[in-house]
Design a protein around this motif. Structure first.
Motif, short mmCIF file in Angstrom:
data_model
loop_
_atom_site.label_atom_id
_atom_site.label_comp_id
_atom_site.label_asym_id
_atom_site.label_seq_id
_atom_site.Cartn_x
_atom_site.Cartn_y
_atom_site.Cartn_z
N LEU A 1 0.83 -1.21 0.00
CA LEU A 1 0.00 0.00 0.00
C LEU A 1 0.86 1.25 0.00
N VAL A 2 1.87 1.26 0.87
CA VAL A 2 2.76 2.43 0.94
C VAL A 2 3.53 2.59 -0.36
N GLY A 3 4.04 1.46 -0.92
CA GLY A 3 4.81 1.52 -2.17
C GLY A 3 3.99 2.08 -3.31
N VAL A 4 2.74 1.63 -3.42
CA VAL A 4 1.86 2.13 -4.50
C VAL A 4 1.62 3.63 -4.34
N LEU A 5 1.36 4.06 -3.11
CA LEU A 5 1.11 5.49 -2.87
C LEU A 5 2.32 6.34 -3.19
N LEU A 6 3.51 5.88 -2.79
CA LEU A 6 4.73 6.66 -3.04
C LEU A 6 5.09 6.69 -4.52
N ILE B 1 3.10 3.25 -14.00
CA ILE B 1 3.62 1.93 -14.38
C ILE B 1 4.37 1.32 -13.21
N SER B 2 5.24 2.12 -12.58
CA SER B 2 6.01 1.62 -11.42
C SER B 2 5.08 1.26 -10.28
N ALA B 3 4.07 2.12 -10.06
CA ALA B 3 3.12 1.86 -8.98
C ALA B 3 2.34 0.57 -9.25
N SER B 4 1.95 0.38 -10.51
CA SER B 4 1.18 -0.83 -10.86
C SER B 4 2.04 -2.08 -10.72
N VAL B 5 3.29 -2.01 -11.16
CA VAL B 5 4.19 -3.16 -11.02
C VAL B 5 4.39 -3.49 -9.54
N ALA B 6 4.60 -2.46 -8.72
CA ALA B 6 4.77 -2.67 -7.29
C ALA B 6 3.52 -3.28 -6.66
N GLY B 7 2.36 -2.76 -7.09
CA GLY B 7 1.11 -3.28 -6.56
C GLY B 7 0.88 -4.72 -6.96
N PHE B 8 1.19 -5.02 -8.24
CA PHE B 8 0.99 -6.39 -8.73
C PHE B 8 1.95 -7.36 -8.03
N ALA B 9 3.21 -6.94 -7.88
CA ALA B 9 4.20 -7.78 -7.21
C ALA B 9 3.82 -8.00 -5.74
N GLY B 10 3.33 -6.92 -5.10
CA GLY B 10 2.91 -7.05 -3.70
C GLY B 10 1.71 -7.99 -3.56
N LEU B 11 0.80 -7.90 -4.54
CA LEU B 11 -0.38 -8.77 -4.52
C LEU B 11 0.03 -10.24 -4.65
N ILE B 12 0.93 -10.53 -5.60
CA ILE B 12 1.40 -11.90 -5.80
C ILE B 12 2.08 -12.42 -4.53
N LEU B 13 2.92 -11.57 -3.94
CA LEU B 13 3.62 -11.97 -2.72
C LEU B 13 2.63 -12.22 -1.58
N PHE B 14 1.61 -11.37 -1.47
CA PHE B 14 0.60 -11.53 -0.43
C PHE B 14 -0.14 -12.86 -0.60
N LEU B 15 -0.51 -13.19 -1.85
CA LEU B 15 -1.22 -14.45 -2.11
C LEU B 15 -0.34 -15.66 -1.81
#
Length: 593
Positions: free
Chosen positions: A37-42, A49-63
């Motif tokens: 969440l913090v990474g996407v906001l920053l 694009i960077s925010a989306s990649v970070a969000g997608f990577a964080g989502l995969i890691l969370f799952l």
């Protein structure tokens, strides 16, 4: 006891390790969510694009962490339950029956012997035996206790199975722990059977079926490609969002059909997971006894089916996380994919599952008896004969602690014979009758029992010991006993041979009527296909041996007068009782004579 202590230490270590791991993965999940969440906001201020990649990577890691957390949680619960089961075994070894299953649901006052012989209820034989935790297994064990097989071939094969399983402690603990990982309710198997017999939840017509197959693969593929393109900045996020919304709408449109599957599977997921795992455990063993090999034969194909089912059920569980539900269905049509897979499994195995459940019930009942046998290595298995009806050496009551029980020798030669036991109050007559009865029940299960030798002919059992009056039915204890005696005599008219155990016939009437009535009952039993053991205070009944020297045999439980009062040796001897104790006991209680 030492063996269980070693298993307990192992379970404690596993429990402690998995508890720490479980706490760690909970923290990692929270940190991953917050960091994403913090990474996407920053990054959103710098580049979508960077925010989306970070969000997608964080989502995969969370799952991924969700999956690992679920796995560790199951391991933690496994060791937690294993600790509890080992503690229950230690309780049984110490003859402590608190918190053990009672089987009270199977109590039946009209049953030929279960009430009199303490088969069900608190501190009962069922408590001592049952390690079952599927309703199927519990019912099978209760059925064996209430309606035993009298076929010596079946009993011999069951003995062999129990002996083999008794040597497989690791297997038994693993099987029983797995069976205890989830609770059951009486409706689960009914719901499962309904689902198995249901019509297909999804359309089977060729055109509709093909359309659904195209949608289930094409739509998720297009949705994932749209999200990748949006993250790379090639298209607007509105396209990918609309594709996900379309998938969620499709899930909504199929909701009624999905519910058909979820009500059969979703509400039974823990039950199905347990069954599938237990099928796997059984099928992968190398058994030698015929009964266990037959069970494995009945489970043929279940291992492959169970492996597939377990994978789908494990994936099915993730939908119960609200966040995961939206992501998985918005990207992959998760619910439809799994529902179709489960429907295919149902169609392929709906005729075999009932047979597999029967095999599971049989195995769990045998596992219970094997654990009982393992806990009592000094017990012996019965042998079979037509005559004598019963010949036993050093027989004792299995529910009395070993340091308190007294063993006896006894022989009952043939049908049409009555063993008449006289004795003083509290001398051991009733306990001896129950000792004979409950050990015969154990023998009819195929289980070992507390005797150095037990040779018998498997017979049906009928008892009259604990007679209870009923205010609701307006029945006195005397009339209730008359009804019980009539039930016994009528049953014997069917010519099925029985072992009859009677304690204090007609105790609720005057001495003259009691004697005459008891004499009449005994004379009828001599003519019927029964081997009878009767306990009585009426020593005069012993004189019947003069009229029936080849059919009646007298036994006695005596009391001994010692300096400090009465002594009860609880040993049976031949002959008629010579000593009484009622007056002495009344005086000891302060009642003037």
């Amino acid at each position: 006891m030492d063996l269980y202590l070693s298993y307990q230490k192992e379970a404690e270590k596993g429990y402690s390790t998995k508890k720490k791991q479980l706490q760690m993965w909970v923290i990692l999940r929270i940190l991953t969510f917050l960091a994403t969440l913090v990474g996407v906001l920053l990054l959103s201020d710098l580049s979508w694009i960077s925010a989306s990649v970070a969000g997608f990577a964080g989502l995969i890691l969370f799952l991924v962490f969700v999956v690992i957390h679920q796995k560790v949680k199951k391991q933690f619960l496994y060791f937690q339950k294993k600790r509890t089961l080992i503690e229950a075994e230690k309780q049984r070894l110490q003859y402590q029956f608190d918190n053990l299953p009672t089987g009270e649901a199977y109590l039946d006052s009209l049953h030929p012997y279960t009430r009199d012989l303490d088969i069900f209820g608190k501190g009962s034989l069922f408590s001592f035996l049952s390690r079952t935790h599927t309703l199927l297994g519990e019912k099978r064990l209760a059925q064996w206790l209430r309606f035993p097989s009298l076929d010596t071939q079946i009993l011999t094969q069951r003995q062999q199975a129990i002996q083999e399983l008794a040597q497989k402690t690791d297997l038994r603990l693993h099987f029983q722990t797995t069976a205890h990982l989830s609770e059951e309710n009486a409706q689960e198997q009914t719901v499962l059977n309904t689902w198995l017999q249901n019509e297909p939840a999804f359309p089977t017509q060729k055109n509709s079926f093909l359309l659904l197959q195209v949608l289930r693969w094409a739509l998720p593929l297009l949705t994932i490609l749209a999200w990748i393109a949006a993250i790379l900045g090639q298209i607007s996020y509105s396209f990918s969002i609309n594709f996900s919304i379309l998938q969620l709408v499709l899930i909504g449109l199929f909701q009624k059909k999905l519910l058909t599957v979820y009500q059969g599977v979703g509400k039974n997921i823990a039950f199905l997971q347990k069954c599938a795992t237990l099928w796997q455990i059984i099928e992968q063993q190398n058994f030698e006894s015929p009964s266990l090999q037959k069970i494995q034969q009945n489970l043929k194909g279940s291992k492959l089916a169970a492996t597939y089912l377990l994978k789908k059920l494990n994936l099915f569980e993730y939908r119960f996380n609200g966040f995961a539900f939206v992501i998985l269905n918005g990207l992959f049509l998760w619910d439809i994919q799994l529902a179709l897979a489960l429907e295919n499994w149902r169609t392929a195995y709906q005729q075999k599952v009932p047979l597999w459940l029967e095999a599971l019930a049989e195995t769990e009942a045998l596992m219970s008896l094997a654990s009982f046998a393992f806990n009592h290595p000094n017990y012996h298995y019965p042998t079979f004969s037509q005559e004598p009806i019963l010949k036993t050496t050093d027989i004792a009551h299995p529910l009395i602690p070993e340091n308190q029980r007294v063993s006896n020798h006894f022989t009952l030669n043939r049908l049409g014979e009555v063993a008449l036991i006289t004795g003083a109050n509290m001398a051991g007559k009733s306990t001896f009758l129950r000792t004979l009865g409950i050990n015969t029940v154990l023998a009819n299960l195929g289980a070992p029992l507390p005797a150095s030798h037990f040779e018998y002919r498997p017979l049906e059992i009928f008892t009259s010991m604990r007679i209870i009056d009923s205010l609701q039915d307006g029945t006195s204890s005397f009339f209730a006993e008359l009804k019980r005696l009539k039930q016994i005599l009528d049953t014997l008219q069917t010519k099925r041979p029985h072992l009859i155990l009677l304690d204090e016939i007609l105790r609720g009437t005057n001495s003259k009527d009691r004697y005459l009535g008891s004499e009449a009952v005994i004379k009828q039993l001599l003519k019927l296909p029964a081997a009878s053991v009767i306990a009585s205070h009426d020593v005069a009944l012993g004189n019947l041996i003069n009229d029936f020297p080849n059919q009646i045999k007298n036994y006695a439980f005596e009391v001994e007068n010692v300096a400090e009062g009465l002594h009860y040796p609880y040993k049976i001897s031949e002959g008629i009782c010579q000593n009484t104790n009622a007056v002495f006991l009344m005086q000891k209680m302060g009642i003037q004579i």
